[in-house]
Design an enzyme around this catalytic site. Structure first.
Site, PDB file in Angstrom:
ATOM      1  N   LEU A  17      24.756  60.592 -34.227  1.00  0.00           N
ATOM      2  CA  LEU A  17      23.892  59.648 -34.874  1.00  0.00           C
ATOM      3  C   LEU A  17      22.648  60.485 -35.097  1.00  0.00           C
ATOM      4  O   LEU A  17      22.119  60.642 -36.185  1.00  0.00           O
ATOM      5  CB  LEU A  17      23.757  58.280 -34.670  1.00  0.00           C
ATOM      6  CG  LEU A  17      25.039  57.421 -34.279  1.00  0.00           C
ATOM      7  CD1 LEU A  17      24.323  56.058 -33.874  1.00  0.00           C
ATOM      8  CD2 LEU A  17      25.770  57.175 -35.624  1.00  0.00           C
ATOM      9  N   VAL A  60      14.141  61.200 -22.367  1.00  0.00           N
ATOM     10  CA  VAL A  60      13.393  60.221 -22.959  1.00  0.00           C
ATOM     11  C   VAL A  60      12.612  59.370 -22.058  1.00  0.00           C
ATOM     12  O   VAL A  60      11.819  58.667 -22.401  1.00  0.00           O
ATOM     13  CB  VAL A  60      13.988  59.429 -24.012  1.00  0.00           C
ATOM     14  CG1 VAL A  60      14.642  60.346 -25.058  1.00  0.00           C
ATOM     15  CG2 VAL A  60      15.079  58.734 -23.470  1.00  0.00           C
ATOM     16  N   TYR A 167      24.896  47.705 -20.980  1.00  0.00           N
ATOM     17  CA  TYR A 167      24.846  48.190 -22.017  1.00  0.00           C
ATOM     18  C   TYR A 167      24.186  47.278 -23.255  1.00  0.00           C
ATOM     19  O   TYR A 167      23.360  47.393 -23.757  1.00  0.00           O
ATOM     20  CB  TYR A 167      26.069  48.741 -22.690  1.00  0.00           C
ATOM     21  CG  TYR A 167      25.907  49.462 -24.157  1.00  0.00           C
ATOM     22  CD1 TYR A 167      25.381  50.643 -24.244  1.00  0.00           C
ATOM     23  CD2 TYR A 167      26.601  48.901 -25.193  1.00  0.00           C
ATOM     24  CE1 TYR A 167      25.216  51.430 -25.642  1.00  0.00           C
ATOM     25  CE2 TYR A 167      26.532  49.543 -26.458  1.00  0.00           C
ATOM     26  CZ  TYR A 167      25.965  50.814 -26.633  1.00  0.00           C
ATOM     27  OH  TYR A 167      25.575  51.248 -27.950  1.00  0.00           O
ATOM     28  N   PHE A 200      31.161  53.736 -34.283  1.00  0.00           N
ATOM     29  CA  PHE A 200      30.999  54.777 -35.065  1.00  0.00           C
ATOM     30  C   PHE A 200      31.824  55.983 -34.420  1.00  0.00           C
ATOM     31  O   PHE A 200      31.997  56.178 -33.241  1.00  0.00           O
ATOM     32  CB  PHE A 200      29.600  55.170 -35.279  1.00  0.00           C
ATOM     33  CG  PHE A 200      28.979  54.540 -36.310  1.00  0.00           C
ATOM     34  CD1 PHE A 200      28.521  55.332 -37.428  1.00  0.00           C
ATOM     35  CD2 PHE A 200      28.879  53.033 -36.254  1.00  0.00           C
ATOM     36  CE1 PHE A 200      27.855  54.668 -38.518  1.00  0.00           C
ATOM     37  CE2 PHE A 200      28.107  52.631 -37.466  1.00  0.00           C
ATOM     38  CZ  PHE A 200      27.842  53.283 -38.474  1.00  0.00           C
TER      39      PHE A 200
END
Length: 261
Positions: A17, A60, A167, A200
């Site tokens: 993505l 991150v 999650y 996806f």
């Protein structure tokens, strides 16, 4: 908001993505910084996009890595677009079939990367965005804006399956903080929106046997296929360009509702 002439930061941009989003933004005229873990994939991704992309290795969850990415993006142009795609999706039961509880460190890792990592990028990027001059004008279609932040939640935030407690909690947190962040940043002319993708076709799924992939695709009511990363990037672009999209989490899932398992 116009994409052309802006600087953008996309996390998790070496594949899936994030890569599709970085590519779409670059093709729309943005200069894009791709933040992802160190490795050749990020360099290849930036090279594949072309001269409007730069790869920066980093994590991150590390303030210094994210700040370096924000500073790099801001040096290339006014930072107005941030898209958070970095994340992990392990599947682990809270108590396994042998009766052993999930190690707390495993739960913590998912929350730290998916939720805290996303917030880490938001807080540092928003500070940089607030220092830019607003763009746009008095017309409704070009209301003044400083920037747009797009976060990645998941349909698991709403109908998580067995084994997705960590999650789902992490992505539920991403969805839950969208509105309060949008309200806080409204005075700074910064919008915040989250996308909740369904199933996806990302590198995570490409390693599965073809019959499993076909079974997953058949669960999607319409279109009966796996989502393509370009479906995600197209929505990101629309969010950036549509000034009325703010403070919401948008399901991008072909109307799927995940079963318990």
């Amino acid at each position: 908001m116009r994409i052309d002439g802006c600087s953008a930061l996309v996390t998790g941009a070496a594949s899936g993505l994030g890569l599709a989003t970085a590519t779409a933004l670059a093709h729309a005229g943005a200069v894009v910084v791709l933040l992802d873990l160190p490795g050749a994939a990020g360099e290849r991704a930036a090279a594949g996009i072309g001269g409007r992309a730069r790869f920066l290795p980093g994590d991150v969850t590390r303030t210094e890595d994210v700040q370096a990415a924000v500073d790099t993006a801001a040096a290339l142009g006014p930072l107005r677009i941030v898209v958070n795609c970095a994340g992990i999706a392990p599947g682990q039961r809270t108590v396994d079939r042998n009766g052993a509880p999930l190690p707390l460190d495993d739960f913590d890792r998912v929350i730290r990367i998916n939720l805290i990592g996303t917030f880490n990028v938001i807080r540092l990027a928003a500070a940089a965005m607030q220092a830019t001059d607003p763009i746009g004008g008095p017309a409704a279609a070009s209301a003044p804006e400083r920037g747009v932040i797009v976060n990645t939640a998941s349909v698991a935030a709403f109908d998580g399956q067995i084994g997705q407690a960590a999650y789902a909690a992490s992505k539920g947190g991403v969805a839950a903080m969208t509105l309060p962040l949008a309200r806080e940043f409204a005075r700074s002319l910064i919008r915040v929106v989250a996308i909740a993708p369904g199933i996806f076709d990302t590198p995570l799924l490409r390693g599965l046997p073809e019959n499993v992939r076909e079974s997953l695709a058949a669960q999607v009511p319409h279109p009966a296929r796996l989502g393509d990363p370009t479906d995600f990037s197209a929505l990101v672009r629309h969010i950036v360009e549509n000034p009325m999209l703010n403070g919401d989490t948008i399901r991008l899932d072909g109307a799927i509702r995940m079963p318990p398992r």
